[in-house]
Design an enzyme around this catalytic site. Structure first.
Site, PDB file in Angstrom:
ATOM      1  N   LYS A   1       0.847  -1.191   0.000  1.00  0.00           N
ATOM      2  CA  LYS A   1       0.000   0.000   0.000  1.00  0.00           C
ATOM      3  C   LYS A   1       0.883   1.241   0.000  1.00  0.00           C
ATOM      4  O   LYS A   1       1.899   1.290   0.694  1.00  0.00           O
ATOM      5  CB  LYS A   1      -0.919   0.010   1.220  1.00  0.00           C
ATOM      6  CG  LYS A   1      -2.038  -1.015   1.145  1.00  0.00           C
ATOM      7  CD  LYS A   1      -2.949  -0.914   2.354  1.00  0.00           C
ATOM      8  CE  LYS A   1      -4.050  -1.967   2.279  1.00  0.00           C
ATOM      9  NZ  LYS A   1      -4.931  -1.922   3.474  1.00  0.00           N
TER      10      LYS A   1
ATOM     11  N   LYS B   1       7.455   1.552   3.071  1.00  0.00           N
ATOM     12  CA  LYS B   1       7.333   2.534   4.143  1.00  0.00           C
ATOM     13  C   LYS B   1       6.018   2.434   4.907  1.00  0.00           C
ATOM     14  O   LYS B   1       5.938   2.838   6.073  1.00  0.00           O
ATOM     15  CB  LYS B   1       7.457   3.946   3.560  1.00  0.00           C
ATOM     16  CG  LYS B   1       8.842   4.305   3.036  1.00  0.00           C
ATOM     17  CD  LYS B   1       9.785   4.648   4.159  1.00  0.00           C
ATOM     18  CE  LYS B   1      11.071   5.289   3.642  1.00  0.00           C
ATOM     19  NZ  LYS B   1      11.975   5.668   4.734  1.00  0.00           N
TER      20      LYS B   1
ATOM     21  N   ASN C   1       8.033   8.576  -0.269  1.00  0.00           N
ATOM     22  CA  ASN C   1       7.360   7.335   0.083  1.00  0.00           C
ATOM     23  C   ASN C   1       6.915   7.283   1.538  1.00  0.00           C
ATOM     24  O   ASN C   1       5.818   6.820   1.843  1.00  0.00           O
ATOM     25  CB  ASN C   1       8.263   6.136  -0.235  1.00  0.00           C
ATOM     26  CG  ASN C   1       8.336   5.848  -1.725  1.00  0.00           C
ATOM     27  OD1 ASN C   1       7.446   6.215  -2.477  1.00  0.00           O
ATOM     28  ND2 ASN C   1       9.405   5.203  -2.159  1.00  0.00           N
TER      29      ASN C   1
ATOM     30  N   ASP D   1      19.687 -17.382   1.871  1.00  0.00           N
ATOM     31  CA  ASP D   1      20.927 -17.250   2.649  1.00  0.00           C
ATOM     32  C   ASP D   1      21.480 -15.829   2.637  1.00  0.00           C
ATOM     33  O   ASP D   1      22.414 -15.512   3.381  1.00  0.00           O
ATOM     34  CB  ASP D   1      21.998 -18.240   2.166  1.00  0.00           C
ATOM     35  CG  ASP D   1      22.286 -18.150   0.670  1.00  0.00           C
ATOM     36  OD1 ASP D   1      22.442 -17.027   0.153  1.00  0.00           O
ATOM     37  OD2 ASP D   1      22.358 -19.215   0.023  1.00  0.00           O
TER      38      ASP D   1
ATOM     39  N   SER E   1      12.074  -2.149  -3.052  1.00  0.00           N
ATOM     40  CA  SER E   1      11.534  -1.363  -1.935  1.00  0.00           C
ATOM     41  C   SER E   1      10.398  -0.438  -2.308  1.00  0.00           C
ATOM     42  O   SER E   1       9.583  -0.078  -1.452  1.00  0.00           O
ATOM     43  CB  SER E   1      12.661  -0.562  -1.277  1.00  0.00           C
ATOM     44  OG  SER E   1      13.311   0.249  -2.245  1.00  0.00           O
TER      45      SER E   1
END
Length: 333
Positions: free
Chosen positions: A58, A63, A90, A182, A318
């Protein structure tokens, strides 16, 4: 000191308990974001890559997790006068949306050079936009004035334990979705995202590698790791508008103790990674969101023997709030 001992020392702004509490608090509001993979990108990188699509969150970025946790953890009397923050985009949109869901005002200080699409997101979610100059000093000064005028609560973009805890919920989801990971590659700016991701991931698997991805033109985290203390730059110069902040006194100790390395990349490589996300993954990402792919394809990563056994690599996409105005204009010509 070993990772486990450091985690148990409890001397950080967040921990696995606060991250799990954040997950419970924000689960009714957030999207559980998908993980994508691509045989083509696996072949190019020589690794199995898993893309955690926080660009589908959203507000279009991770963020919202931290903002939602910070705002919904406020007591009613604290929240009554609303919240204030300063952000290039953001976090501003995330605070606006979380405040709207809580039913409280959001006063958002935005630098004049913020991308238009991010400013529009803030307005779309009902945030009250207050302009500042582009410098961090101006942003903080204007935000302090708003705090005094309104009695609102500050929700810092990254230097806040509630924000760090909210961002850490990404690791809880990711390692449930793909347990064999990993290595996690995370964009770094002020450090709220990577702090939460590192704390949660290392608590679940102390051997997991956490690598930061940073633009060469805003390489304060790399310089800080080399110096053993917070280093700031007189100015930054990068297309990745979400990665221009400097580390905070709450994020730095976590980064110092739990981030294994910082990979710096050039803007041209970020742009190429954006193109690959669009063309191969079919996902729209902003420069800050694409930097993890740029890092995993860099010679710094691929030729470093320390990372040769990083076989199952997660990349945090991101955010996806990229201003496409120039692209649409070119189509209309």
């Amino acid at each position: 000191m070993e990772v486990t001992n450091k985690l148990e020392s409890g001397n950080y702004a967040a921990d696995i308990s606060s991250i799990k509490e954040a997950q419970q608090r924000i689960n009714p509001f957030i999207h559980k974001t998908s993980v994508l993979s691509s045989d083509t990108l696996n072949s190019i990188s020589g690794r199995k890559l898993f893309f955690k699509c926080e660009c589908f969150q959203k507000g279009g970025a991770f963020k919202f997790r931290g903002a939602c946790n910070a705002i919904f953890s406020l007591k009613d009397e604290q929240a009554a006068n609303g919240v204030v923050t300063h952000s290039s985009g953001n976090h501003a949109a995330a605070v606006s949306l979380a405040a709207k869901l809580r039913g409280i005002p959001a006063h958002i200080v935005i630098p004049k050079n913020a991308p238009k699409c991010k400013v529009e997101n803030v307005r779309r979610y009902g945030g009250n936009v207050i302009w500042s100059d582009a410098t961090m000093q101006s942003r903080e000064s204007v935000a302090n004035n708003v705090l005094q005028e309104t009695g609102a609560v500050l929700v810092h973009p990254f230097n806040d334990g509630r924000i760090i805890s909210g961002q850490g919920t990404i690791s809880l989801e990711l390692l449930e979705q793909i347990p064999q990971i990993d290595t996690i590659i995370v964009p770094i700016s002020g450090g709220g995202l990577i702090s939460g991701v590192a704390l949660a991931a290392k608590s679940i698997n102390p051997k997991i590698r956490i690598l930061a991805a940073e633009p060469r033109g805003a390489n304060d985290a790399a310089l800080s790791m080399a110096a053993g203390e917070i280093v700031t730059l007189p100015q930054t110069n990068t297309i990745a508008d979400g990665l221009r902040a400097f580390l905070g006194d709450l994020t730095w100790p976590i980064i110092r103790d739990f981030v294994d390395d910082v990979i710096t990349v050039e803007d041209k490589d970020i742009i190429e990674a954006m193109r690959m996300c669009y063309e191969i993954l079919k996902v729209a990402v902003e420069p800050s969101g694409a930097i993890g792919l740029a890092a995993v394809l860099s010679a710094t990563f691929l030729e470093n023997p320390a990372w040769k056994d990083c076989n199952n690599v997660a990349i945090i996409l991101s955010g996806g709030n990229v201003d496409l105005g120039v692209l649409w204009e070119s189509f209309n010509k």
